[in-house]
Design a protein around this motif. Structure first.
Motif, PDB file in Angstrom:
ATOM      1  N   ASN A 132      -3.714   0.504  -3.001  1.00  0.00           N
ATOM      2  CA  ASN A 132      -3.479  -0.763  -2.419  1.00  0.00           C
ATOM      3  C   ASN A 132      -3.878  -2.059  -2.975  1.00  0.00           C
ATOM      4  O   ASN A 132      -4.061  -3.055  -2.231  1.00  0.00           O
ATOM      5  CB  ASN A 132      -4.147  -0.562  -1.030  1.00  0.00           C
TER       6      ASN A 132
ATOM      7  N   ASN B 271      -6.616  -0.164  -9.521  1.00  0.00           N
ATOM      8  CA  ASN B 271      -7.364   0.867  -8.751  1.00  0.00           C
ATOM      9  C   ASN B 271      -7.883   2.017  -9.550  1.00  0.00           C
ATOM     10  O   ASN B 271      -7.336   2.324 -10.510  1.00  0.00           O
ATOM     11  CB  ASN B 271      -6.379   1.779  -7.682  1.00  0.00           C
TER      12      ASN B 271
ATOM     13  N   LEU C 139      -4.974   6.443  -2.299  1.00  0.00           N
ATOM     14  CA  LEU C 139      -4.279   5.521  -1.718  1.00  0.00           C
ATOM     15  C   LEU C 139      -4.453   4.178  -2.738  1.00  0.00           C
ATOM     16  O   LEU C 139      -5.576   3.730  -3.227  1.00  0.00           O
ATOM     17  CB  LEU C 139      -5.640   4.950  -0.465  1.00  0.00           C
TER      18      LEU C 139
ATOM     19  N   SER D 125       0.755  -1.203   0.010  1.00  0.00           N
ATOM     20  CA  SER D 125       0.006  -0.068  -0.122  1.00  0.00           C
ATOM     21  C   SER D 125       0.769   1.150   0.072  1.00  0.00           C
ATOM     22  O   SER D 125       1.857   1.242   0.640  1.00  0.00           O
ATOM     23  CB  SER D 125      -1.104   0.103   1.177  1.00  0.00           C
TER      24      SER D 125
END
Length: 535
Positions: free
Chosen positions: A504, A508, A502, A482
């Motif tokens: 992770n 994404n 973010l 992450s």
């Protein structure tokens, strides 16, 4: 522990322990004080009497091992009673360079076993062969280990006494003692270093001292072989001294000395920087690193080789911050950060693997017969770790780094007397950011570096606002990796907003809050805030 790759291999074979070095009984004595008297002749011979004062850490040991410059030759070793002690050393010290099995240090066998907390003294008389003649100019080599030292970090205080011909000048760590004098053709200088330090250094040459003094700053004395001009590194050291004093408080030492030398070994010591000629006259980046050393290497001390990346990284990174504020036109920050990344990714020179050699906490173990990456990983990746922490705390709207600077000041305050460890650094950072085990596991104890592929789409909603959907793929790391990656949204008329993504997962999709203006461009990984590759 810089005596060659064979020594690094020996170091790399040591078992990993959860205990600190000071708790492992790895070294039987704590060296508390040194009294070193050196006599240097016109013929460059240097005879040294070194009194090593110690306190026993444990009971039962009789064998003590010391590191030092591999060309030194012992004349005698006695204990506090004047009784001779057995010495174990390589029988042919001058064949060290060609003998793969030779050792730089030596051993001493005590007449009686140590008793815990017992104080003692060992007097070592030896010929120090560290002075060299370079086309008539004298200088020293091996000047970070010219005296006997414990083989792990062991801070001590020092009294240094030099007698030398008046045609030369000695530049030494420590504050000069008023007891110094001149007698005939010889000069005697005495220096005291009452602040516990891991090492001291000196140099000798035909130096011309040039002093630079500014209000509220300790003087910077530049010792150069050429009185015609003062090199750029001198100006950078004075200016960075002012910058670091403003950021971190008073310099730990009352005078900063900088000596140029033909030696390729640029070493740092409390209050003294010995700098190679090439760097001394041409570099604009090395000087501030060396000035930062006075805080991070000498005011704050590392517990073990596993923690030296903290000082190495901070010295490099604070130099970068200095140039960032100085608006030096010779420094292209975008290019500098890309150069750092190249060093971290690919290493420097033959036998270098870069970050793949191991995590920063391996310290000197990163140099071995299989790799040569202490400098690339501890220095450059260590610096980049602090760069990432800075931008996690950075206020993009105001441009403030006050929280990050607060962490650095806390380091100096809390660990001026207690050695810093990586675990203690993590706890301090967590006071500001909460649980950071994920970050330290990935970046400090791990070697993974992500590869990102970034794209975005802009659409309008029914309210006339602009919606930006960011697509980020993450590769070359484990599934649980992450990271917070900042982006900059640019608009017309040089306006912009900042956001943090973010990342992770492998793939994404992140939608930004509705924007009132149409973006002209979205920049991924603002200011190279995360160590990564971007495709």
């Amino acid at each position: 522990m810089n005596k060659g790759r064979e020594m690094y291999d020996i170091c790399s074979s040591l078992p990993i322990s959860s205990k600190l070095v000071s708790e492992r009984d790895v070294i039987p004595i704590d060296i508390t004080d040194y009294d070193i008297k050196s006599v240097i002749t016109e013929g460059d011979n240097m005879l040294v009497t070194c009194d090593v004062y110690y306190k026993a850490i444990s009971s039962g040991a009789r064998y003590l091992y010391f590191n030092w410059y591999k060309m030194n030759r012992i004349q005698s070793v006695v204990d506090i009673n004047g009784d001779s002690l057995m010495v174990i050393e390589h029988s042919e010290p001058f064949k060290v360079l060609v003998n793969q099995n030779s050792e730089a240090g030596f051993g001493v066998v005590l007449n009686e076993p140590l008793q815990k907390d017992q104080s003692g003294l060992i007097r070592i008389e030896y010929e120090c062969n560290c002075i060299r003649n370079y086309y008539g100019l004298r200088y020293t080599i091996g000047n970070d280990c010219w005296y006997p030292m414990n083989h792990m970090n062991d801070p001590a205080t020092f009294h240094l006494d030099y007698t030398f011909p008046n045609t030369r000048r000695v530049v030494s760590s420590g504050e000069r003692n008023v007891m110094s004098f001149t007698q005939g053709n010889d000069v005697n200088l005495q220096y005291m270093l009452n602040y516990p330090s891991n090492n001291v250094s000196f140099n000798i040459g035909y130096y011309y001292p040039v002093e630079r003094c500014f209000e509220n700053l300790p003087p910077v004395v530049i010792f150069t072989h050429s009185p015609i001009s003062i090199p750029r590194v001198g100006a950078d050291m004075v200016n960075s001294l002012a910058y670091f004093t403003d950021m971190f408080g008073k310099c730990p030492f009352d005078t900063i000395k900088v000596a140029d030398t033909p030696s390729s070994s640029n070493n740092t010591a409390p209050g003294l920087e010995n700098v190679n000629w090439k760097v001394f006259h041409n570099s604009t980046y090395d000087g501030p690193i060396r000035m930062a050393n006075q805080w991070w290497h000498h005011k704050m001390r590392s517990e073990s080789y596993r923690d030296t990346w903290i000082a190495e990284g901070l010295a490099h990174y604070c130099a970068l911050m200095y140039f960032e504020k100085s608006n030096d036109r010779d420094i292209d920050f975008d290019k500098l950060m890309r150069d750092w990344q190249k060093v971290i990714f690919y290493g420097v020179g033959q036998g270098s693997k870069g970050y793949k050699a191991g995590p920063v906490v391996l310290g000197k173990r990163l140099n071995s017969s299989k790799s040569n990456d202490y400098y690339a990983v501890s220095g450059y990746k260590g610096a980049y770790i602090f760069h990432m922490l800075r931008y996690m705390l950075h206020d993009f709207n105001s441009g403030s780094d006050d929280i990050f600077l607060g962490i650095l000041n806390d380091l100096l305050i809390e660990y001026g007397d207690t050695p810093i460890t990586t675990e203690r650094l993590q706890r301090l950072v967590e006071n500001y950011l909460g649980d950071m085990s994920w970050f330290f596991d990935q970046c400090v104890y791990g070697i993974e570096i992500p590869t990102y592929k970034f794209s975005y789409d802009v659409k309008k909603n029914e309210n006339g606002k602009h919606l930006v959907e960011c697509k980020v793929s993450q590769r070359d790391v484990s599934e649980e990796f992450s990271m917070l990656v900042p982006i900059t949204v640019l608009y017309a008329d040089d306006r912009c907003t900042y956001h943090k993504l973010l990342i992770n997962k492998k793939d994404n999709k992140i939608e930004l809050p509705p924007l009132p203006l149409k973006p002209e461009k979205v920049i991924f990984n603002t200011n190279h805030a995360v160590l990564c590759r971007v495709r």
